[in-house]
Design an enzyme around this catalytic site. Structure first.
Site, short mmCIF file in Angstrom:
data_model
loop_
_atom_site.label_atom_id
_atom_site.label_comp_id
_atom_site.label_asym_id
_atom_site.label_seq_id
_atom_site.Cartn_x
_atom_site.Cartn_y
_atom_site.Cartn_z
N HIS A 91 -9.13 6.67 2.43
CA HIS A 91 -9.54 6.82 3.83
C HIS A 91 -10.78 7.68 4.02
O HIS A 91 -10.79 8.61 4.84
CB HIS A 91 -8.37 7.39 4.65
CG HIS A 91 -8.29 6.79 6.03
ND1 HIS A 91 -8.72 7.42 7.15
CD2 HIS A 91 -7.83 5.59 6.44
CE1 HIS A 91 -8.53 6.67 8.21
NE2 HIS A 91 -7.99 5.55 7.82
N ARG A 95 -13.48 -5.43 3.48
CA ARG A 95 -12.32 -5.19 4.35
C ARG A 95 -12.61 -5.40 5.83
O ARG A 95 -11.80 -5.02 6.67
CB ARG A 95 -11.88 -3.74 4.17
CG ARG A 95 -11.25 -3.41 2.86
CD ARG A 95 -9.75 -3.43 2.91
NE ARG A 95 -9.20 -2.53 3.90
CZ ARG A 95 -8.15 -2.86 4.66
NH1 ARG A 95 -7.59 -4.03 4.53
NH2 ARG A 95 -7.68 -2.02 5.55
N GLU A 117 -13.56 -1.62 6.47
CA GLU A 117 -12.87 -1.81 7.76
C GLU A 117 -13.64 -1.18 8.91
O GLU A 117 -13.44 -1.58 10.06
CB GLU A 117 -11.46 -1.25 7.70
CG GLU A 117 -11.37 0.23 7.60
CD GLU A 117 -9.93 0.72 7.56
OE1 GLU A 117 -9.14 0.23 6.76
OE2 GLU A 117 -9.60 1.58 8.38
N GLU A 163 -8.96 2.00 -1.78
CA GLU A 163 -9.67 1.68 -0.53
C GLU A 163 -10.42 2.88 0.02
O GLU A 163 -9.96 4.02 -0.05
CB GLU A 163 -8.64 1.23 0.50
CG GLU A 163 -9.22 0.85 1.84
CD GLU A 163 -8.16 0.36 2.79
OE1 GLU A 163 -7.12 -0.13 2.31
OE2 GLU A 163 -8.36 0.46 4.00
N TYR A 218 -3.08 11.22 5.49
CA TYR A 218 -3.41 9.90 6.04
C TYR A 218 -2.37 8.86 5.63
O TYR A 218 -1.98 8.79 4.45
CB TYR A 218 -4.81 9.40 5.61
CG TYR A 218 -4.84 7.96 5.98
CD1 TYR A 218 -4.64 6.95 5.03
CD2 TYR A 218 -4.85 7.59 7.33
CE1 TYR A 218 -4.53 5.64 5.40
CE2 TYR A 218 -4.72 6.28 7.71
CZ TYR A 218 -4.55 5.30 6.75
OH TYR A 218 -4.41 4.01 7.14
N ASP A 273 -5.11 3.92 -0.12
CA ASP A 273 -6.25 4.12 0.78
C ASP A 273 -6.65 5.59 0.78
O ASP A 273 -5.89 6.45 1.21
CB ASP A 273 -5.81 3.70 2.21
CG ASP A 273 -6.98 3.59 3.18
OD1 ASP A 273 -6.79 2.98 4.24
OD2 ASP A 273 -8.07 4.09 2.85
N TRP A 311 -11.80 11.85 8.84
CA TRP A 311 -10.35 11.64 9.00
C TRP A 311 -9.94 10.38 8.29
O TRP A 311 -10.62 9.37 8.33
CB TRP A 311 -9.97 11.53 10.48
CG TRP A 311 -8.52 11.21 10.61
CD1 TRP A 311 -7.46 12.07 10.44
CD2 TRP A 311 -7.95 9.92 10.88
NE1 TRP A 311 -6.28 11.43 10.58
CE2 TRP A 311 -6.53 10.11 10.85
CE3 TRP A 311 -8.48 8.66 11.11
CZ2 TRP A 311 -5.64 9.04 11.08
CZ3 TRP A 311 -7.59 7.59 11.32
CH2 TRP A 311 -6.20 7.81 11.31
N ARG A 316 0.85 -1.17 0.00
CA ARG A 316 0.00 0.00 0.00
C ARG A 316 0.90 1.23 0.00
O ARG A 316 1.88 1.26 0.75
CB ARG A 316 -0.89 0.01 1.24
CG ARG A 316 -1.93 1.11 1.22
CD ARG A 316 -2.69 1.23 2.52
NE ARG A 316 -1.96 2.08 3.48
CZ ARG A 316 -2.52 2.55 4.58
NH1 ARG A 316 -3.77 2.25 4.89
NH2 ARG A 316 -1.81 3.31 5.41
N GLU A 357 -4.15 -7.58 4.96
CA GLU A 357 -3.33 -6.47 5.42
C GLU A 357 -2.45 -6.96 6.57
O GLU A 357 -2.92 -7.67 7.47
CB GLU A 357 -4.20 -5.32 5.92
CG GLU A 357 -3.42 -4.13 6.43
CD GLU A 357 -4.33 -2.97 6.80
OE1 GLU A 357 -5.54 -3.16 6.88
OE2 GLU A 357 -3.81 -1.88 7.01
C1 CS2 Z 1 -6.30 2.06 7.84
C2 CS2 Z 1 -6.29 1.84 9.31
O1 CS2 Z 1 -5.14 0.03 7.76
C3 CS2 Z 1 -5.91 0.77 7.15
O2 CS2 Z 1 -6.37 0.56 6.03
O3 CS2 Z 1 -7.50 2.54 7.33
O4 CS2 Z 1 -4.96 1.90 9.72
C4 CS2 Z 1 -7.09 2.84 10.14
O5 CS2 Z 1 -6.63 4.15 9.90
C5 CS2 Z 1 -6.91 2.49 11.60
O6 CS2 Z 1 -7.25 1.14 11.78
C6 CS2 Z 1 -7.77 3.37 12.48
O7 CS2 Z 1 -7.63 2.95 13.81
MG MG Z 2 -8.02 1.67 5.48
#
Ligand code: CS2
Ligand code: MG
Length: 404
Positions: free
Chosen positions: A214, A285, A264, A238, A160, A212, A404, A148, A341
């Site tokens: 995010h 995810r 996620e 992502e 991010y 990502d 965020w 990534r 991941e």
């Molecule tokens: C992120 C995460 O791993 C990822 O794809 O989106 O690291 C996420 O920011 C954290 O799990 C938040 O606690």
């Molecule tokens: Mg992520």
């Protein structure tokens, strides 16, 4: 099977907070479940301690599905990250116990292996493109087949995924209030295509690249980004846009063939049922620790298999080695595995959670230990007391709150 005799919640902070549920049966078998919810750890610890653990004592440790139903339907108030993380911890610990009772690794109980190992991706990041290219090179040297890539954004103090270290990335920070980060989608969109192009140019067509976003783009911004970066052939883009409104992914899907990975922050099948049924995503995810455990996440992947959607389980450092081990057992046993991941935990964390999973040749292997193959060193855990930590928040230049 024997009955549950003890249910304890262990909170420890070997560099970051983890919440672990430990179940013990009357004949001494133990099981672990990860209940860590980044920034809201104590909410899950209290939910378990006050409302779940007392109900478990005396229950048949082998009744995994019935216990899942008892805690999900029986709560009346369903779903949500706190409830589903608590249920996940119980479920995962019961699978750990059942594996030990059967003297089998959990993946054998789930139907046996479908592949030689679990291909993983790492997190390469850099404040500049040059630093990012160096980071990607380190992962390639480590044998990763997928990376990534996240880069700093000119004009923004923080972007991010650009970590504070080379291998480790932890976004949560101590303090009474969340750190506030300035975000600019325009600045991000003005550089991300060039960043991805530089990585593809340097490392060629074989290396799988992921990125990502995010949750930070509007649907049409995400559609434009997906279309713009198609020539770089991402393995996935992502969280392009917040997905509470599942139909919003139709906009992105209509404009681009860049594969999409979402989920996620989801915690139940209902968060993604439409996304999967309408094939609006390519990878789901969700994590074992936030989506009701192995029992529920396996149900999600069975639905996903019908609609040609593959797994891409979350594996950030704020999920403990217990969650990662559980994910690996599920990764091995499902036919529609995509990618896992794998963000390295720190040596401090690995010392508290000794485990049998191991990285080699671009893949993780869960090992052949009965159960999940992870233990918790309680003496060491006790030396790392909980430290309050919160995820950042993002605001635009005019002060508007942003994702965020
Ligand atoms: C992120 C995460 O791993 C990822 O794809 O989106 O690291 C996420 O920011 C954290 O799990 C938040 O606690
Ligand atoms: Mg992520």
């Amino acid at each position: 099977m024997s009955r549950l005799a003890e249910a304890r919640v262990i909170v420890t902070c070997p560099g970051r907070n983890f919440v672990t549920l430990k179940l013990t049966t009357e004949d001494g078998l133990t099981g672990l479940g990860d209940a860590t919810l980044n920034g809201r750890e104590l909410a899950v610890a209290a939910y378990l301690t006050e409302h779940v653990c007392p109900l478990l004592i005396g229950r048949d440790a082998g009744a995994i599905e019935d216990t899942w139903r008892y805690l999900y339907n029986g709560a009346y108030w369903r779903r949500g990250p706190v409830t589903m993380s608590a249920i996940a911890a119980v479920d995962t610990a019961l699978w750990d116990i059942k594996g030990k009772a059967a003297e089998m690794p959990v993946y054998e109980l789930l139907g046996g292996r479908c592949r030689a190992g679990v291909t993983v991706y790492g997190h390469a990041s850099g404040a500049t493109v040059d630093r990012l290219l160096e980071a990607v090179g380190r992962y390639v040297e480590l044998g990763y087949r997928a990376v990534r890539v996240q880069c700093g954004v000119p004009g923004l103090a923080a972007a991010y995924g650009v970590g504070r270290g080379e291998l480790f990335y932890e976004p949560a920070e101590g303090g009474a209030r969340p750190r506030e980060e300035l975000w600019s989608t325009a600045a991000y969109l003005s550089t991300v295509d060039e960043v991805l192009g530089a990585v593809r140019e340097r490392f060629g067509p074989e290396l799988e690249l992921l990125h990502d976003a995010h949750h930070r783009l509007t649907p049409i911004e995400a559609a434009r980004l997906g279309k713009t970066v198609e020539r770089h052939r991402l393995f996935w883009l992502e969280d392009p846009t917040p997905a509470e409104l599942q139909s919003t992914l139709r906009t992105i899907r209509a404009h681009t063939t860049t594969p999409l990975a979402v989920g996620e922050v989801f915690n139940s099948i209902w968060d993604c049922e439409q996304l999967i049924r309408e094939q609006l995503i390519d990878f789901i995810r969700m994590s074992v620790a936030h989506s009701g455990g192995i029992t529920h996440l396996r149900r999600v992947l069975h639905l996903a298999e019908l609609h040609r959607v593959r797994s891409g389980f979350h594996g950030a450092t704020d999920l403990s080695p217990v969650c990662l081990a559980a994910a690996l057992h599920l990764d091995l046993a499902i036919p529609n595995f995509g990618l896992q991941e794998y963000m390295h935990h720190t040596p401090e964390t690995d010392a508290v959670f000794p485990h049998s999973y191991a990285f080699r040749d671009g893949m993780l292997h869960p090992g052949e230990e009965p159960g999940l193959g992870v233990i918790l060193d309680e003496d060491l855990a006790a030396r790392h007391p909980y430290e309050p930590a919160l995820l950042p928040v993002a605001r635009l230049a005019d002060g508007t709150m942003h994702d965020w």
